[in-house]
Design a protein around this motif. Structure first.
Motif, PDB file in Angstrom:
ATOM      1  N   ALA A   1       0.802  -1.231   0.000  1.00  0.00           N
ATOM      2  CA  ALA A   1       0.000   0.000   0.000  1.00  0.00           C
ATOM      3  C   ALA A   1       0.832   1.277   0.000  1.00  0.00           C
ATOM      4  CB  ALA A   1      -0.972   0.005   1.191  1.00  0.00           C
ATOM      5  N   THR A   2       2.148   1.159   0.123  1.00  0.00           N
ATOM      6  CA  THR A   2       2.986   2.363   0.026  1.00  0.00           C
ATOM      7  C   THR A   2       3.465   2.586  -1.403  1.00  0.00           C
ATOM      8  OG1 THR A   2       4.941   1.036   0.543  1.00  0.00           O
ATOM      9  CG2 THR A   2       3.871   2.159   2.389  1.00  0.00           C
TER      10      THR A   2
ATOM     11  N   GLY B   1      -0.402   0.440  -5.053  1.00  0.00           N
ATOM     12  CA  GLY B   1      -1.073   0.302  -3.764  1.00  0.00           C
ATOM     13  C   GLY B   1      -1.722   1.592  -3.299  1.00  0.00           C
ATOM     14  N   LEU B   2      -0.991   2.690  -3.376  1.00  0.00           N
ATOM     15  CA  LEU B   2      -1.568   3.972  -2.920  1.00  0.00           C
ATOM     16  C   LEU B   2      -2.752   4.382  -3.787  1.00  0.00           C
ATOM     17  CD1 LEU B   2       1.326   6.378  -1.854  1.00  0.00           C
ATOM     18  CD2 LEU B   2      -0.645   5.654  -0.485  1.00  0.00           C
TER      19      LEU B   2
ATOM     20  N   VAL C   1      -5.746   2.204  -2.709  1.00  0.00           N
ATOM     21  CA  VAL C   1      -6.364   2.660  -1.457  1.00  0.00           C
ATOM     22  C   VAL C   1      -7.289   3.842  -1.747  1.00  0.00           C
ATOM     23  CG1 VAL C   1      -5.917   3.779   0.765  1.00  0.00           C
ATOM     24  CG2 VAL C   1      -4.500   1.835   0.047  1.00  0.00           C
TER      25      VAL C   1
ATOM     26  N   ALA D   1      -4.559  -1.554   4.769  1.00  0.00           N
ATOM     27  CA  ALA D   1      -3.334  -1.337   4.001  1.00  0.00           C
ATOM     28  C   ALA D   1      -2.240  -2.272   4.504  1.00  0.00           C
ATOM     29  CB  ALA D   1      -2.880   0.119   4.148  1.00  0.00           C
TER      30      ALA D   1
ATOM     31  N   VAL E   1       1.447  -3.099   4.738  1.00  0.00           N
ATOM     32  CA  VAL E   1       2.722  -2.378   4.537  1.00  0.00           C
ATOM     33  C   VAL E   1       3.874  -3.178   5.140  1.00  0.00           C
ATOM     34  CG1 VAL E   1       1.614  -0.110   4.471  1.00  0.00           C
ATOM     35  CG2 VAL E   1       2.473  -0.958   6.622  1.00  0.00           C
TER      36      VAL E   1
ATOM     37  N   ALA F   1      -0.458   5.807   3.494  1.00  0.00           N
ATOM     38  CA  ALA F   1      -1.637   4.977   3.189  1.00  0.00           C
ATOM     39  C   ALA F   1      -2.837   5.452   4.010  1.00  0.00           C
ATOM     40  CB  ALA F   1      -1.325   3.508   3.476  1.00  0.00           C
TER      41      ALA F   1
ATOM     42  N   ALA G   1      -6.749   4.728   4.061  1.00  0.00           N
ATOM     43  CA  ALA G   1      -6.770   3.411   4.712  1.00  0.00           C
ATOM     44  C   ALA G   1      -7.214   3.557   6.169  1.00  0.00           C
ATOM     45  CB  ALA G   1      -5.392   2.765   4.647  1.00  0.00           C
TER      46      ALA G   1
END
Ligand code: NAP
Length: 327
Positions: free
Chosen positions: A145-146, A150-151, A154, A167, A169, A178, A183
């Motif tokens: 999620a970083t 991923g971002l 989210v 999220a 991570v 996130a 998130a």
């Protein structure tokens, strides 16, 4: 920037070339910004599933201004500000792109922001809308999620009306972006035995139910844990293997749990379903105008210093997107 041989970063150099001309159905774009993606590195090394013909000019998803349109192009004109989702060719002052992969930008979206959003947002949108068929209120776990995908996932899950968004991570101290993207809680991927510990954390966050959707750009141990964290009729979308291992799934598992595991390859969508990708960008840009999604932070680097940007992506753990500026 031209790559003459697959391999390390010394295999590319800047070159002067004749200006390209737009062919039938093509649009000639003056590039203003082009992002460096993880996949550009993999392609550069000759390790991507689709190998370009050498020599090639890398660079997916440049943004810029239309200089000229070729025969058979309607709906675009010189002067239009656009995002051009070319497979290659973006690390240049001019690039000719199939008009079906050129999307007009809203006035408020800056070239650098559009370039920084490009590959992450279309991939995440297609995963959520088309592969996972997200419905309002559904719970979503986004792994990696970083990262760029991923971002974006989210933010888009939140904008599409998801319920709880979790999220995943790998470094808990980096959960903040996130969380800022929407998130609700973190799934800590730095814990031992992810096959078990991801499931335990997800069940704890969802009252024992599991998540409806998993977006997975990681593979490896996080996949093993995430697939076991799906709720009844849950859907996991395989996007990449950034954790370094292609996982194996026994076919009885989806049967027993009534779950789906599907895969996404965004390049094919651009070629085979350009109308759906156009719909994707219309919605992404609308969300941006409504303030529901924001472009990721970016670091701009002159094209002449492209190695600096590539090394930053290679090193991993970056907190901003690297964006090359040709002029
Ligand atoms: N299928 C498609 O069409 C498609 C499209 C776009 C991207 N992709 C793939 O999706 C993946 C992610 O792309 P991206 O652009 O989002 O890359 P990115 O911006 O570099 O992000 C990578 C993410 O993976 C995490 N990560 C890396 N190694 C990890 C590990 N060993 N364990 C857990 N997390 C790890 C990183 O977290 P930390 O930095 O905190 O470690 C980061 O969140 C890549 O494999 C890319 O090739 C596929």
């Amino acid at each position: 920037m031209t790559v003459h041989e697959f391999g390390n970063l010394d295999k590319a150099r800047l070159e002067e070339r004749e200006d390209p001309r737009p062919g039938e159905g093509e649009v000639l774009v003056e590039v203003r910004a082009a992002p460096v993606n993880y996949v550009d590195l993999v392609t550069f090394r000759g390790e991507y599933q689709f190998k370009p013909v050498l020599p090639y000019v890398p660079g997916k998803g440049p943004s810029g201004v239309v200089r000229e349109v070729g025969p058979g192009v309607a709906g675009l004109a010189p002067g239009d500000r656009v995002l051009a989702m070319a497979e290659y060719g973006g690390y240049a002052e001019l690039t000719a792109v199939d008009h079906r992969q050129v999307y007009r930008l809203p006035d408020a979206l800056a070239f650098v922001d559009a370039a920084a959003m490009s590959l992450g947002f279309d991939t995440a949108w297609m995963a959520l809308r088309d592969r996972a068929r997200i419905r309002p209120g559904e719970t979503v776990l986004v792994l990696g999620a970083t990262g760029a995908v991923g971002l974006a996932a989210v933010q888009l899950a939140r904008a599409m009306g998801a319920g709880l968004v979790l999220a995943g991570v790998s470094r808990p101290e980096r959960f903040a972006p996130a969380a800022a993207a929407g998130a609700d809680a973190m799934i800590d991927l730095s814990r031992p035995d992810l096959r078990e510990s991801v499931r335990t954390q997800v069940l704890a966050a969802t009252d024992g139910v599991g998540v409806d959707i998993v977006i997975d750009p990681l593979g490896g141990d996080p996949f093993d844990g995430a697939v076991r964290s799906l709720a009844w009729r849950g859907r996991l979308v395989v996007i990449g293997f950034a954790a370094g291992r292609i996982p194996v799934l026994k076919a009885n598992y989806p049967l027993l749990k009534n779950i789906e595991v599907s895969g996404l390859q965004i390049s094919d969508y651009r070629k085979r379903m350009p109308e759906l990708v156009a719909e994707c960008y219309r919605e992404v840009f609308t969300f941006h105008e409504q303030g529901l999604v924001a472009a990721p932070l970016s670091t701009t680097v002159p094209l002449a210093d492209w190695k600096v940007a590539f090394r930053a992506v290679q090193a991993g753990g970056a907190t901003s997107r690297q964006v090359l500026l040709p002029t």
